[in-house]
Design a protein around this motif. Structure first.
Motif, PDB file in Angstrom:
ATOM      1  N   HIS A  97       0.799  -1.229   0.000  1.00 17.80           N
ATOM      2  CA  HIS A  97       0.000   0.000   0.000  1.00 17.80           C
ATOM      3  C   HIS A  97       0.830   1.276   0.000  1.00 17.80           C
ATOM      4  O   HIS A  97       0.333   2.345  -0.339  1.00 17.80           O
ATOM      5  CB  HIS A  97      -0.948   0.007   1.204  1.00 17.80           C
ATOM      6  CG  HIS A  97      -0.251   0.074   2.523  1.00 17.80           C
ATOM      7  ND1 HIS A  97       0.317  -1.036   3.119  1.00 17.80           N
ATOM      8  CD2 HIS A  97      -0.016   1.126   3.357  1.00 17.80           C
ATOM      9  CE1 HIS A  97       0.855  -0.672   4.274  1.00 17.80           C
ATOM     10  NE2 HIS A  97       0.686   0.629   4.433  1.00 17.80           N
ATOM     11  N   SER A  98       2.127   1.182   0.380  1.00 18.90           N
ATOM     12  CA  SER A  98       2.959   2.393   0.462  1.00 18.90           C
ATOM     13  C   SER A  98       4.059   2.436  -0.590  1.00 18.90           C
ATOM     14  O   SER A  98       4.938   3.289  -0.522  1.00 18.90           O
ATOM     15  CB  SER A  98       3.587   2.503   1.856  1.00 18.90           C
ATOM     16  OG  SER A  98       2.594   2.674   2.847  1.00 18.90           O
ATOM     17  N   LEU A  99       4.026   1.529  -1.551  1.00 17.75           N
ATOM     18  CA  LEU A  99       5.095   1.456  -2.550  1.00 17.75           C
ATOM     19  C   LEU A  99       4.566   1.863  -3.921  1.00 17.75           C
ATOM     20  O   LEU A  99       3.588   1.298  -4.416  1.00 17.75           O
ATOM     21  CB  LEU A  99       5.666   0.038  -2.605  1.00 17.75           C
ATOM     22  CG  LEU A  99       6.917  -0.166  -3.460  1.00 17.75           C
ATOM     23  CD1 LEU A  99       8.043   0.745  -3.003  1.00 17.75           C
ATOM     24  CD2 LEU A  99       7.367  -1.621  -3.395  1.00 17.75           C
ATOM     25  N   PHE A 100       5.246   2.854  -4.543  1.00 17.68           N
ATOM     26  CA  PHE A 100       4.807   3.360  -5.844  1.00 17.68           C
ATOM     27  C   PHE A 100       5.970   3.501  -6.823  1.00 17.68           C
ATOM     28  O   PHE A 100       5.824   4.136  -7.865  1.00 17.68           O
ATOM     29  CB  PHE A 100       4.095   4.708  -5.668  1.00 17.68           C
ATOM     30  CG  PHE A 100       2.827   4.607  -4.872  1.00 17.68           C
ATOM     31  CD1 PHE A 100       1.620   4.336  -5.494  1.00 17.68           C
ATOM     32  CD2 PHE A 100       2.853   4.734  -3.490  1.00 17.68           C
ATOM     33  CE1 PHE A 100       0.449   4.216  -4.755  1.00 17.68           C
ATOM     34  CE2 PHE A 100       1.688   4.621  -2.741  1.00 17.68           C
ATOM     35  CZ  PHE A 100       0.481   4.361  -3.366  1.00 17.68           C
ATOM     36  N   ALA A 101       7.128   2.911  -6.500  1.00 25.86           N
ATOM     37  CA  ALA A 101       8.293   2.939  -7.388  1.00 25.86           C
ATOM     38  C   ALA A 101       8.884   1.537  -7.434  1.00 25.86           C
ATOM     39  O   ALA A 101       9.097   0.915  -6.384  1.00 25.86           O
ATOM     40  CB  ALA A 101       9.319   3.951  -6.897  1.00 25.86           C
ATOM     41  N   PHE A 102       9.182   1.044  -8.633  1.00 23.05           N
ATOM     42  CA  PHE A 102       9.548  -0.369  -8.767  1.00 23.05           C
ATOM     43  C   PHE A 102      10.794  -0.609  -9.624  1.00 23.05           C
ATOM     44  O   PHE A 102      11.235  -1.740  -9.745  1.00 23.05           O
ATOM     45  CB  PHE A 102       8.367  -1.145  -9.368  1.00 23.05           C
ATOM     46  CG  PHE A 102       7.106  -1.023  -8.564  1.00 23.05           C
ATOM     47  CD1 PHE A 102       6.846  -1.881  -7.523  1.00 23.05           C
ATOM     48  CD2 PHE A 102       6.190  -0.028  -8.853  1.00 23.05           C
ATOM     49  CE1 PHE A 102       5.685  -1.767  -6.762  1.00 23.05           C
ATOM     50  CE2 PHE A 102       5.024   0.104  -8.113  1.00 23.05           C
ATOM     51  CZ  PHE A 102       4.768  -0.768  -7.055  1.00 23.05           C
ATOM     52  N   SER A 103      11.353   0.435 -10.220  1.00 18.45           N
ATOM     53  CA  SER A 103      12.475   0.216 -11.134  1.00 18.45           C
ATOM     54  C   SER A 103      13.709  -0.325 -10.418  1.00 18.45           C
ATOM     55  O   SER A 103      14.468  -1.114 -10.990  1.00 18.45           O
ATOM     56  CB  SER A 103      12.825   1.520 -11.874  1.00 18.45           C
ATOM     57  OG  SER A 103      13.209   2.537 -10.963  1.00 18.45           O
TER      58      SER A 103
ATOM     59  N   GLN B  36      -3.939   3.663  -9.247  1.00 17.79           N
ATOM     60  CA  GLN B  36      -3.305   4.808  -8.582  1.00 17.79           C
ATOM     61  C   GLN B  36      -2.125   5.313  -9.414  1.00 17.79           C
ATOM     62  O   GLN B  36      -1.962   6.522  -9.627  1.00 17.79           O
ATOM     63  CB  GLN B  36      -2.811   4.404  -7.189  1.00 17.79           C
ATOM     64  CG  GLN B  36      -3.903   4.127  -6.175  1.00 17.79           C
ATOM     65  CD  GLN B  36      -3.344   3.529  -4.907  1.00 17.79           C
ATOM     66  OE1 GLN B  36      -2.487   2.641  -4.943  1.00 17.79           O
ATOM     67  NE2 GLN B  36      -3.818   4.007  -3.767  1.00 17.79           N
ATOM     68  N   LEU B  37      -1.307   4.393  -9.891  1.00 19.28           N
ATOM     69  CA  LEU B  37      -0.151   4.758 -10.708  1.00 19.28           C
ATOM     70  C   LEU B  37      -0.591   5.435 -12.014  1.00 19.28           C
ATOM     71  O   LEU B  37       0.079   6.346 -12.510  1.00 19.28           O
ATOM     72  CB  LEU B  37       0.689   3.517 -11.010  1.00 19.28           C
ATOM     73  CG  LEU B  37       1.396   2.882  -9.811  1.00 19.28           C
ATOM     74  CD1 LEU B  37       1.954   1.514 -10.178  1.00 19.28           C
ATOM     75  CD2 LEU B  37       2.506   3.788  -9.296  1.00 19.28           C
TER      76      LEU B  37
ATOM     77  N   VAL C  78      -4.371   8.665   0.713  1.00 21.61           N
ATOM     78  CA  VAL C  78      -3.134   7.869   0.722  1.00 21.61           C
ATOM     79  C   VAL C  78      -1.911   8.773   0.682  1.00 21.61           C
ATOM     80  O   VAL C  78      -0.849   8.422   1.190  1.00 21.61           O
ATOM     81  CB  VAL C  78      -3.138   6.873  -0.461  1.00 21.61           C
ATOM     82  CG1 VAL C  78      -1.783   6.192  -0.607  1.00 21.61           C
ATOM     83  CG2 VAL C  78      -4.223   5.823  -0.256  1.00 21.61           C
ATOM     84  N   GLY C  79      -2.062   9.949   0.058  1.00 22.53           N
ATOM     85  CA  GLY C  79      -0.966  10.911   0.030  1.00 22.53           C
ATOM     86  C   GLY C  79      -0.163  10.941  -1.247  1.00 22.53           C
ATOM     87  O   GLY C  79       0.903  11.563  -1.299  1.00 22.53           O
ATOM     88  N   ILE C  80      -0.667  10.314  -2.318  1.00 22.11           N
ATOM     89  CA  ILE C  80       0.109  10.324  -3.564  1.00 22.11           C
ATOM     90  C   ILE C  80      -0.206  11.553  -4.410  1.00 22.11           C
ATOM     91  O   ILE C  80       0.552  11.898  -5.322  1.00 22.11           O
ATOM     92  CB  ILE C  80      -0.114   9.043  -4.392  1.00 22.11           C
ATOM     93  CG1 ILE C  80      -1.588   8.886  -4.763  1.00 22.11           C
ATOM     94  CG2 ILE C  80       0.393   7.833  -3.642  1.00 22.11           C
ATOM     95  CD1 ILE C  80      -1.840   7.727  -5.729  1.00 22.11           C
TER      96      ILE C  80
END
Length: 225
Positions: A37-43, A97-98, A138-140
């Protein structure tokens, strides 16, 4: 944004785990990371060498899935869904969300119609609930809903992973910004010098007037005497 700072240790944790896992455990880690739920970067996770062992296996589709979460959108996933794993509910929410973050990169006024089409959300009420509960709270993103204009007005949005080929464009924009900044600084410096010159001339003029006034006073006193 605060969400970007919070995810740094989470990313590091997943990287460390991925560096020690093999086969099916790597698949589980990818599912866990793309559901977090708190992760939005995966590279950074995508670049872990250990993941290469999935290439050429039935599990290679999970690397493709991780790549979609790093650089893609809900629309991209749906177009390639036949060749990708089925998403669990948390992953579906995450990818939507992304997708909002990607749209916010180029337009700060996101129309309801565009969002409903891109996210495959059926009605305005459902869309507004998603934006409030899954994006703003969520704060994004920071922004407000505008029902009258039927749009979501974005004030600030978290950044996504830099997509392949996007770095050159970012560097070009930064270079242009630096050139404009240098030009603006030069103009400011010229105006500052002009102001200093004018100030010096003004002081000189005041001194000349003062001296002349003193000369006149002396002359008047002399004549009175």
């Amino acid at each position: 944004m605060e969400i970007e700072q919070k995810q740094a240790p989470i990313i590091e944790q997943f990287i460390q785990q991925a560096s020690t896992l093999n086969g099916p455990d790597l698949v589980k880690l990818i599912v866990e990371a793309t559901s977090h739920h708190s992760l939005f970067a995966f590279s950074d996770i995508l670049s872990v060498p250990n993941l290469h062992q999935l290439q050429g296996t039935e599990s290679s589709m999970y690397i493709d899935l991780l790549r979609v979460f790093a650089y893609g959108t809900w629309t991209k996933y749906k177009s390639d869904a036949a060749h990708l794993p089925e998403l669990v509910p948390d992953q579906a929410v995450k990818l939507k969300q992304l997708s909002v973050l990607t749209l916010a990169e180029t337009n700060k006024d996101l129309s309801y119609d565009q969002l409903m089409a891109e996210l495959e959300i059926a009605n305005v009420r459902e869309l507004e609930d998603f934006l409030i509960n899954e994006c703003i709270f969520v704060g994004i993103v920071k922004g407000k809903l505008n029902p009258l204009r039927r749009c979501f007005e974005v004030k600030l949005a978290a950044g996504r992973d830099v997509r392949p080929g996007q770095l050159e464009n970012i560097m070009l924009r930064l270079t242009n910004w630096l050139d404009i900044s240098d030009s603006t600084l030069s103009i400011i410096q010229d105006k500052t010098k002009w102001a200093e010159t004018m100030s010096g001339d003004d002081k000189k003029h005041k001194m000349e007037v003062k001296n002349r006034l003193q000369d006149v006073k002396k002359s008047l006193r002399s004549n009175v005497s």
